[in-house]
Design a protein around this motif. Structure first.
Motif, PDB file in Angstrom:
ATOM      1  N   GLU A  83      33.009  76.276  53.922  1.00 19.02           N
ATOM      2  CA  GLU A  83      33.133  76.270  55.377  1.00 19.02           C
ATOM      3  C   GLU A  83      34.127  77.316  55.873  1.00 19.02           C
ATOM      4  O   GLU A  83      33.871  78.027  56.843  1.00 19.02           O
ATOM      5  CB  GLU A  83      33.568  74.880  55.856  1.00 19.02           C
ATOM      6  CG  GLU A  83      32.508  73.806  55.625  1.00 19.02           C
ATOM      7  CD  GLU A  83      33.026  72.424  55.975  1.00 19.02           C
ATOM      8  OE1 GLU A  83      34.197  72.339  56.409  1.00 19.02           O
ATOM      9  OE2 GLU A  83      32.285  71.448  55.817  1.00 19.02           O
ATOM     10  N   GLU A  84      35.263  77.435  55.179  1.00 15.85           N
ATOM     11  CA  GLU A  84      36.350  78.266  55.684  1.00 15.85           C
ATOM     12  C   GLU A  84      36.248  79.721  55.235  1.00 15.85           C
ATOM     13  O   GLU A  84      36.737  80.618  55.898  1.00 15.85           O
ATOM     14  CB  GLU A  84      37.691  77.691  55.217  1.00 15.85           C
ATOM     15  CG  GLU A  84      37.973  76.292  55.763  1.00 15.85           C
ATOM     16  CD  GLU A  84      39.235  75.702  55.183  1.00 15.85           C
ATOM     17  OE1 GLU A  84      39.923  76.421  54.421  1.00 15.85           O
ATOM     18  OE2 GLU A  84      39.545  74.535  55.476  1.00 15.85           O
ATOM     19  N   ARG A  85      35.608  79.990  54.101  1.00 17.78           N
ATOM     20  CA  ARG A  85      35.642  81.324  53.519  1.00 17.78           C
ATOM     21  C   ARG A  85      34.270  81.976  53.476  1.00 17.78           C
ATOM     22  O   ARG A  85      34.096  83.006  52.835  1.00 17.78           O
ATOM     23  CB  ARG A  85      36.225  81.244  52.099  1.00 17.78           C
ATOM     24  CG  ARG A  85      37.678  80.763  52.076  1.00 17.78           C
ATOM     25  CD  ARG A  85      38.098  80.340  50.673  1.00 17.78           C
ATOM     26  NE  ARG A  85      37.963  81.401  49.711  1.00 17.78           N
ATOM     27  CZ  ARG A  85      38.884  82.333  49.469  1.00 17.78           C
ATOM     28  NH1 ARG A  85      40.014  82.329  50.156  1.00 17.78           N
ATOM     29  NH2 ARG A  85      38.699  83.263  48.562  1.00 17.78           N
ATOM     30  N   ALA A  86      33.297  81.383  54.126  1.00 18.58           N
ATOM     31  CA  ALA A  86      31.942  81.933  54.096  1.00 18.58           C
ATOM     32  C   ALA A  86      31.871  83.216  54.929  1.00 18.58           C
ATOM     33  O   ALA A  86      32.351  83.268  56.061  1.00 18.58           O
ATOM     34  CB  ALA A  86      30.950  80.904  54.620  1.00 18.58           C
ATOM     35  N   ILE A  87      31.272  84.267  54.357  1.00 19.64           N
ATOM     36  CA  ILE A  87      31.095  85.531  55.061  1.00 19.64           C
ATOM     37  C   ILE A  87      29.664  86.021  54.842  1.00 19.64           C
ATOM     38  O   ILE A  87      29.002  85.653  53.873  1.00 19.64           O
ATOM     39  CB  ILE A  87      32.092  86.608  54.585  1.00 19.64           C
ATOM     40  CG1 ILE A  87      31.983  86.803  53.065  1.00 19.64           C
ATOM     41  CG2 ILE A  87      33.505  86.259  54.981  1.00 19.64           C
ATOM     42  CD1 ILE A  87      32.836  87.940  52.546  1.00 19.64           C
ATOM     43  N   ARG A  88      29.197  86.859  55.767  1.00 23.78           N
ATOM     44  CA  ARG A  88      27.842  87.395  55.657  1.00 23.78           C
ATOM     45  C   ARG A  88      27.761  88.407  54.514  1.00 23.78           C
ATOM     46  O   ARG A  88      28.670  89.228  54.318  1.00 23.78           O
ATOM     47  CB  ARG A  88      27.426  88.072  56.969  1.00 23.78           C
ATOM     48  CG  ARG A  88      25.949  88.479  56.984  1.00 23.78           C
ATOM     49  CD  ARG A  88      25.591  89.224  58.247  1.00 23.78           C
ATOM     50  NE  ARG A  88      24.149  89.559  58.270  1.00 23.78           N
ATOM     51  CZ  ARG A  88      23.604  90.404  59.135  1.00 23.78           C
ATOM     52  NH1 ARG A  88      24.368  90.988  60.055  1.00 23.78           N
ATOM     53  NH2 ARG A  88      22.315  90.652  59.095  1.00 23.78           N
ATOM     54  N   PHE A  89      26.648  88.349  53.784  1.00 25.25           N
ATOM     55  CA  PHE A  89      26.417  89.243  52.654  1.00 25.25           C
ATOM     56  C   PHE A  89      25.061  89.905  52.887  1.00 25.25           C
ATOM     57  O   PHE A  89      24.014  89.274  52.758  1.00 25.25           O
ATOM     58  CB  PHE A  89      26.424  88.424  51.362  1.00 25.25           C
ATOM     59  CG  PHE A  89      26.175  89.220  50.115  1.00 25.25           C
ATOM     60  CD1 PHE A  89      26.896  90.368  49.853  1.00 25.25           C
ATOM     61  CD2 PHE A  89      25.218  88.807  49.195  1.00 25.25           C
ATOM     62  CE1 PHE A  89      26.675  91.099  48.702  1.00 25.25           C
ATOM     63  CE2 PHE A  89      24.984  89.532  48.045  1.00 25.25           C
ATOM     64  CZ  PHE A  89      25.716  90.677  47.791  1.00 25.25           C
ATOM     65  N   HIS A  90      25.081  91.196  53.258  1.00 23.80           N
ATOM     66  CA  HIS A  90      23.862  91.905  53.644  1.00 23.80           C
ATOM     67  C   HIS A  90      23.746  93.180  52.809  1.00 23.80           C
ATOM     68  O   HIS A  90      24.598  94.074  52.892  1.00 23.80           O
ATOM     69  CB  HIS A  90      23.905  92.235  55.139  1.00 23.80           C
ATOM     70  CG  HIS A  90      22.574  92.682  55.676  1.00 23.80           C
ATOM     71  ND1 HIS A  90      22.435  93.206  56.950  1.00 23.80           N
ATOM     72  CD2 HIS A  90      21.327  92.709  55.124  1.00 23.80           C
ATOM     73  CE1 HIS A  90      21.168  93.500  57.146  1.00 23.80           C
ATOM     74  NE2 HIS A  90      20.476  93.222  56.056  1.00 23.80           N
TER      75      HIS A  90
END
Length: 313
Positions: free
Chosen positions: A225-232
Motif C-alpha cells: 500500500e505504502e511503497r507501490a509505484i508504477r512500473f511501465h
C-alpha cells in the motif's frame, strides 16, 4: 471387523488419550484383555512409542504427543501434496529440510502403485523451478525460530561495507528467486529494512520482546500500500521473451500482435535495486518509462562501467 481397522481405531484412541489401561481399551472396543495386550505389542512394533506402567495404577502411556493420528487421502490429494513438497526442492536451504525429505519419502511409500506410477511420470513433465543459488543459509532455521518467538536479535551481518553488528526486531522470513529474506526493524536506523538471511554471519544474542509488533502478512500488506509505484516498460520481441522467462515479470507482460510488448503494472519501490541488473543486461530490448528511480539506477550502473574502462590501464 478386520484386524487392520481395529488397530487403526486403537491407534486413534491411544494418541488421543495419551494414558490408558488395558481394561479401558477392552471396554471401549468390546475385546478381551489378552487381545488388547497383543494389539498393543503390534502397535509398538509399528513404531507407536508406548510404554507400560507397572503397579496398582499402571497402564500404558504414549511417550510423545508429537505424532498425529493417521489421515486418509484420495490418490489425487496425495499426489497434489507430494508435488507441493517437490516445489521446494530447488532451494539449497529450507528451515525444515530434513523433515520435508522424510515426509516426502513417507508420503511416496504410502501411495498405491497406480498413484506412484503417476508421480513418477509427472516428475518427467512438470517442475516448480526456481534458480538454485550457490550460497548456504546455515542460520535459516534459527532465524525463523527467533521470529516465531518474538525475539530481538543482535547479529553480525555481511554487507558491501564489511561485517557490521546490528540490533534487529525480525518480522519474518520469505523466499524469493532462490534466496531467503528477512524484513526487520533496525533499532539504530529506526526503520524496517530488508536483510538477506544468508548474509547473517552469526547471532550474538537474543532477547524476548512481548510488545505488539507486525507480522509478515501485515508487513506485506503495508508495503504494497505504502511503497507501490508504477512500473511501465516498452519491450522488443527479445524483451518479451526475456521477461516471460522470469517468474517475477511473466504475469505482467502484455504481448502485441507483432511480438513486441510492454509492462504497465505496479511494483514495490524496494524492488528497484533488485530488478535493475535484469534490465541493465537487456539493454535496448527494454525501454523504461517509469519509475524514474529505475532509470536513474540503470544510468548509474552504465556510468560505473564506462568509468571503469575509460580509467583502466
Amino acid at each position: 471387523m478386520s484386524k487392520g481397522k481395529r488397530l487403526l481405531e486403537i491407534l486413534l484412541y491411544a494418541t488421543t488419550k495419551k494414558r490408558f489401561t488395558a481394561q479401558e481399551i477392552a471396554d471401549e472396543f468390546n475385546i478381551s484383555i489378552r487381545t488388547v495386550h497383543r494389539y498393543i505389542l503390534d502397535l509398538s512394533d509399528m513404531g507407536l512409542p508406548i510404554t507400560a506402567e507397572q503397579g496398582r495404577n499402571g497402564g500404558y502411556s504414549v511417550i510423545t504427543n508429537n505424532l498425529l493420528p493417521p489421515l486418509l487421502f484420495t490418490n489425487e490429494e496425495a499426489v497434489s501434496i507430494f508435488f507441493a513438497f517437490q516445489s521446494l526442492r530447488f532451494y539449497r536451504n529450507l528451515p525444515f529440510d530434513t523433515e520435508i525429505h522424510a515426509v516426502t519419502h513417507k508420503l511416496y511409500r504410502s501411495l498405491q502403485q497406480d498413484a506412484k506410477r503417476k508421480v513418477d511420470k509427472l516428475q518427467s513433465y512438470i517442475a516448480f523451478w526456481s534458480p538454485v543459488r550457490p550460497v548456504d543459509t546455515p542460520l535459516l532455521r534459527d532465524v525463523l525460530e527467533h521470529c516465531i518467538e518474538n525475539r530481538e536479535m543482535t547479529i553480525q551481518y555481511e554487507s558491501k561495507s564489511g561485517i557490521n553488528t546490528k540490533h534487529l526486531r525480525p518480522i519474518g522470513i520469505y523466499a524469493h528467486n532462490g534466496l531467503w529474506y528477512m524484513p526487520a526493524l533496525d533499532y539504530l536506523k529506526e526503520k524496517v529494512l530488508l536483510y538477506r538471511v544468508d548474509r547473517i554471519v552469526s547471532i550474538l544474542s537474543t532477547e524476548e520482546n512481548n510488545d505488539p509488533f507486525m507480522n509478515l502478512e501485515e508487513w506485506f500488506s503495508s508495503k504494497q500500500e505504502e511503497r507501490a509505484i508504477r512500473f511501465h516498460v516498452i519491450l522488443s520481441m527479445e524483451g518479451v521473451r526475456e521477461c516471460k522467462s522470469d517468474p517475477f515479470f511473466d504475469g505482467m507482460v502484455v504481448t502485441n500482435k507483432d511480438g513486441t510488448g510492454y509492462i504497465d503494472s505496479v511494483i514495490d519501490k524496494g524492488n528497484i535495486r533488485f530488478i535493475a541488473p535484469f534490465f541493465y543486461r537487456m539493454g535496448h530490448h527494454a525501454r523504461i518509462l517509469e519509475p524514474r528511480e529505475l532509470i536513474h539506477e540503470l544510468c548509474l550502473q552504465a556510468q560505473e562501467i564506462l568509468n571503469f574502462y575509460q580509467n583502466g590501464d
